[in-house]
Design a protein around this motif. Structure first.
Motif, PDB file in Angstrom:
ATOM      1  N   THR A 100     -28.229  25.864   1.053  1.00  0.00           N
ATOM      2  CA  THR A 100     -28.664  25.010  -0.045  1.00  0.00           C
ATOM      3  C   THR A 100     -29.281  23.766   0.559  1.00  0.00           C
ATOM      4  O   THR A 100     -28.822  23.263   1.574  1.00  0.00           O
ATOM      5  CB  THR A 100     -27.465  24.667  -0.962  1.00  0.00           C
ATOM      6  OG1 THR A 100     -27.056  25.873  -1.612  1.00  0.00           O
ATOM      7  CG2 THR A 100     -27.827  23.636  -2.010  1.00  0.00           C
ATOM      8  N   LYS A 101     -30.382  23.314  -0.057  1.00  0.00           N
ATOM      9  CA  LYS A 101     -31.070  22.138   0.474  1.00  0.00           C
ATOM     10  C   LYS A 101     -31.498  21.207  -0.645  1.00  0.00           C
ATOM     11  O   LYS A 101     -32.131  21.606  -1.622  1.00  0.00           O
ATOM     12  CB  LYS A 101     -32.319  22.591   1.251  1.00  0.00           C
ATOM     13  CG  LYS A 101     -33.223  21.465   1.713  1.00  0.00           C
ATOM     14  CD  LYS A 101     -32.575  20.614   2.785  1.00  0.00           C
ATOM     15  CE  LYS A 101     -33.507  19.486   3.231  1.00  0.00           C
ATOM     16  NZ  LYS A 101     -32.855  18.628   4.248  1.00  0.00           N
ATOM     17  N   SER A 102     -31.139  19.950  -0.509  1.00  0.00           N
ATOM     18  CA  SER A 102     -31.759  18.921  -1.335  1.00  0.00           C
ATOM     19  C   SER A 102     -32.162  17.793  -0.401  1.00  0.00           C
ATOM     20  O   SER A 102     -31.543  17.607   0.654  1.00  0.00           O
ATOM     21  CB  SER A 102     -30.826  18.429  -2.436  1.00  0.00           C
ATOM     22  OG  SER A 102     -29.492  18.551  -2.060  1.00  0.00           O
ATOM     23  N   TYR A 103     -33.221  17.105  -0.736  1.00  0.00           N
ATOM     24  CA  TYR A 103     -33.655  15.964   0.066  1.00  0.00           C
ATOM     25  C   TYR A 103     -32.945  14.724  -0.460  1.00  0.00           C
ATOM     26  O   TYR A 103     -33.035  14.426  -1.657  1.00  0.00           O
ATOM     27  CB  TYR A 103     -35.169  15.783  -0.021  1.00  0.00           C
ATOM     28  CG  TYR A 103     -35.949  16.834   0.739  1.00  0.00           C
ATOM     29  CD1 TYR A 103     -36.039  16.796   2.129  1.00  0.00           C
ATOM     30  CD2 TYR A 103     -36.601  17.868   0.067  1.00  0.00           C
ATOM     31  CE1 TYR A 103     -36.759  17.758   2.831  1.00  0.00           C
ATOM     32  CE2 TYR A 103     -37.329  18.837   0.761  1.00  0.00           C
ATOM     33  CZ  TYR A 103     -37.403  18.767   2.150  1.00  0.00           C
ATOM     34  OH  TYR A 103     -38.119  19.719   2.846  1.00  0.00           O
ATOM     35  N   THR A 140     -31.957  19.826  -6.163  1.00  0.00           N
ATOM     36  CA  THR A 140     -31.768  20.943  -5.246  1.00  0.00           C
ATOM     37  C   THR A 140     -33.091  21.705  -5.117  1.00  0.00           C
ATOM     38  O   THR A 140     -33.661  22.141  -6.115  1.00  0.00           O
ATOM     39  CB  THR A 140     -30.668  21.874  -5.790  1.00  0.00           C
ATOM     40  OG1 THR A 140     -29.494  21.096  -5.931  1.00  0.00           O
ATOM     41  CG2 THR A 140     -30.404  23.028  -4.853  1.00  0.00           C
ATOM     42  N   THR A 143     -39.973  24.153   3.155  1.00  0.00           N
ATOM     43  CA  THR A 143     -38.630  23.624   3.401  1.00  0.00           C
ATOM     44  C   THR A 143     -37.776  24.657   4.133  1.00  0.00           C
ATOM     45  O   THR A 143     -37.077  24.326   5.101  1.00  0.00           O
ATOM     46  CB  THR A 143     -37.967  23.208   2.066  1.00  0.00           C
ATOM     47  OG1 THR A 143     -38.753  22.166   1.494  1.00  0.00           O
ATOM     48  CG2 THR A 143     -36.543  22.742   2.264  1.00  0.00           C
ATOM     49  N   LEU A 172     -36.012  24.165   7.820  1.00  0.00           N
ATOM     50  CA  LEU A 172     -34.570  24.333   8.073  1.00  0.00           C
ATOM     51  C   LEU A 172     -34.353  25.241   9.281  1.00  0.00           C
ATOM     52  O   LEU A 172     -33.538  24.950  10.150  1.00  0.00           O
ATOM     53  CB  LEU A 172     -33.864  24.933   6.847  1.00  0.00           C
ATOM     54  CG  LEU A 172     -33.824  24.093   5.569  1.00  0.00           C
ATOM     55  CD1 LEU A 172     -33.131  24.878   4.460  1.00  0.00           C
ATOM     56  CD2 LEU A 172     -33.118  22.770   5.797  1.00  0.00           C
ATOM     57  N   SER A 191     -35.304  19.770   9.688  1.00  0.00           N
ATOM     58  CA  SER A 191     -34.707  19.135   8.520  1.00  0.00           C
ATOM     59  C   SER A 191     -33.289  19.688   8.394  1.00  0.00           C
ATOM     60  O   SER A 191     -33.083  20.890   8.570  1.00  0.00           O
ATOM     61  CB  SER A 191     -35.567  19.489   7.303  1.00  0.00           C
ATOM     62  OG  SER A 191     -35.129  18.816   6.152  1.00  0.00           O
ATOM     63  N   ILE A 212     -29.813  21.101   6.920  1.00  0.00           N
ATOM     64  CA  ILE A 212     -29.377  21.868   5.756  1.00  0.00           C
ATOM     65  C   ILE A 212     -28.325  21.036   5.004  1.00  0.00           C
ATOM     66  O   ILE A 212     -27.607  20.246   5.616  1.00  0.00           O
ATOM     67  CB  ILE A 212     -28.835  23.223   6.255  1.00  0.00           C
ATOM     68  CG1 ILE A 212     -28.651  24.216   5.127  1.00  0.00           C
ATOM     69  CG2 ILE A 212     -27.540  23.052   7.032  1.00  0.00           C
ATOM     70  CD1 ILE A 212     -28.383  25.619   5.667  1.00  0.00           C
ATOM     71  N   THR A 213     -28.259  21.185   3.678  1.00  0.00           N
ATOM     72  CA  THR A 213     -27.286  20.409   2.892  1.00  0.00           C
ATOM     73  C   THR A 213     -25.930  21.117   2.860  1.00  0.00           C
ATOM     74  O   THR A 213     -24.895  20.489   3.037  1.00  0.00           O
ATOM     75  CB  THR A 213     -27.821  20.174   1.462  1.00  0.00           C
ATOM     76  OG1 THR A 213     -29.116  19.575   1.566  1.00  0.00           O
ATOM     77  CG2 THR A 213     -26.900  19.264   0.659  1.00  0.00           C
TER      78      THR A 213
END
Ligand code: ADP
Ligand code: ADP
Length: 225
Positions: free
Chosen positions: A10-13, A18, A45, A49, A54, A56-57
């Motif tokens: 799961t990824k959010s900036y 999300t 994105t 990852l 970047s 990862i969340t």
């Protein structure tokens, strides 16, 4: 060990919405996986990852069993704008990654000559990027990415700015190089035709939030090396 293993990613900036939600995937060695889907669904994105560019969340990503940050040496990234250094010749652009890697000078020269030959650019080794066509610049980018012998190649819409004929020729080259060199690829494209031509598998991402809506094996009834 799969080349790329993604589990509940799961990824959010920042604290924002999300972008990618609960993505799980295994990509075997030598697969060529295209990623298609509408703008903004998180294709770039996902590549970032995997590249470790970047964080990862939540969830995990492993590249050849390593965290993306530890796998950087075996991963090459090819972007749309060839990002060649204008003050360096073709040869000097390609050698850069090998210098950073600490490869000996003789070996570097040999390796650069080898990849220049692979992409058919031996005759422009000492030219500067501004002297090259768009297609040639893209070939330099490919040569530079291959010089470090990556196990995983990430391509983010690399050919979008090229005219169709140049693009077709580079796609043919990529297919030939892949058969020969056998890296694992994750390839973001807007062209379904390109995805079908190059891939062993196509992932269709759907947005809000980004997730894998379809995972399609491509098994064309004609030989592709
Ligand atoms: P795609 O490649 O499918 O077009 P992206 O992965 O580039 O999608 O972007 C997915 C979403 O994440 C978009 O809404 C975009 O605006 C947002 N986004 C991308 N990069 C960043 C960033 N560095 N900071 C904040 N939001 C971002
Ligand atoms: P590619 O060689 O990747 O197919 P093009 O189709 O754009 O690229 O160019 C075909 C040929 O035309 C090139 O191999 C090159 O010899 C020549 N060419 C095109 N544009 C340029 C340029 N700006 N400077 C020098 N030569 C060029």
């Amino acid at each position: 060990v799969p080349a790329i293993s993604i589990a509940s990613a799961t990824k959010s900036y920042g604290t924002g919405t999300t972008i990618l939600k609960d993505i799980s995937l295994n990509i075997a060695k030598k697969e060529f996986v295209s990623i298609i889907g509408p703008s903004g669904c998180g294709k770039s994105t996902l590549l970032k990852l995997v590249a470790g560019l970047s964080p990862i969340t939540s969830g995990t990503i492993a590249v050849d069993g390593m965290t993306p940050a530890n796998a950087r040496e075996i991963v090459s990234f090819i972007f749309q704008d060839a990002t060649l250094l204008p003050w360096r010749t073709v040869r000097q652009n390609i050698v850069l990654g090998l210098e950073l890697e600490g490869m000996a000078r003789d070996r570097r020269t040999e390796k650069v000559n080898e990849v220049l030959h692979l992409v058919g650019l031996t005759h422009v080794a000492d030219s500067y990027p501004r002297q090259l066509s768009g297609g040639m610049k893209m070939r330099v980018s490919i040569a530079r990415a291959l010089a470090t012998r990556p196990q995983v190649l990430l391509l983010d819409e690399p050919f979008a700015a090229l005219d169709e004929m140049t693009r077709d020729r580079i796609n043919e080259d990529l297919l030939r190089l892949r058969a020969d060199q056998g890296w694992t690829s994750l390839f973001v494209t807007h062209s379904v035709a390109e995805a079908v031509f190059l891939s062993t598998r196509i992932l269709v991402l759907a947005p809000h939030p980004g997730r894998v809506a379809h995972d399609i094996a491509i098994d064309l009834p004609f030989p592709r090396n």
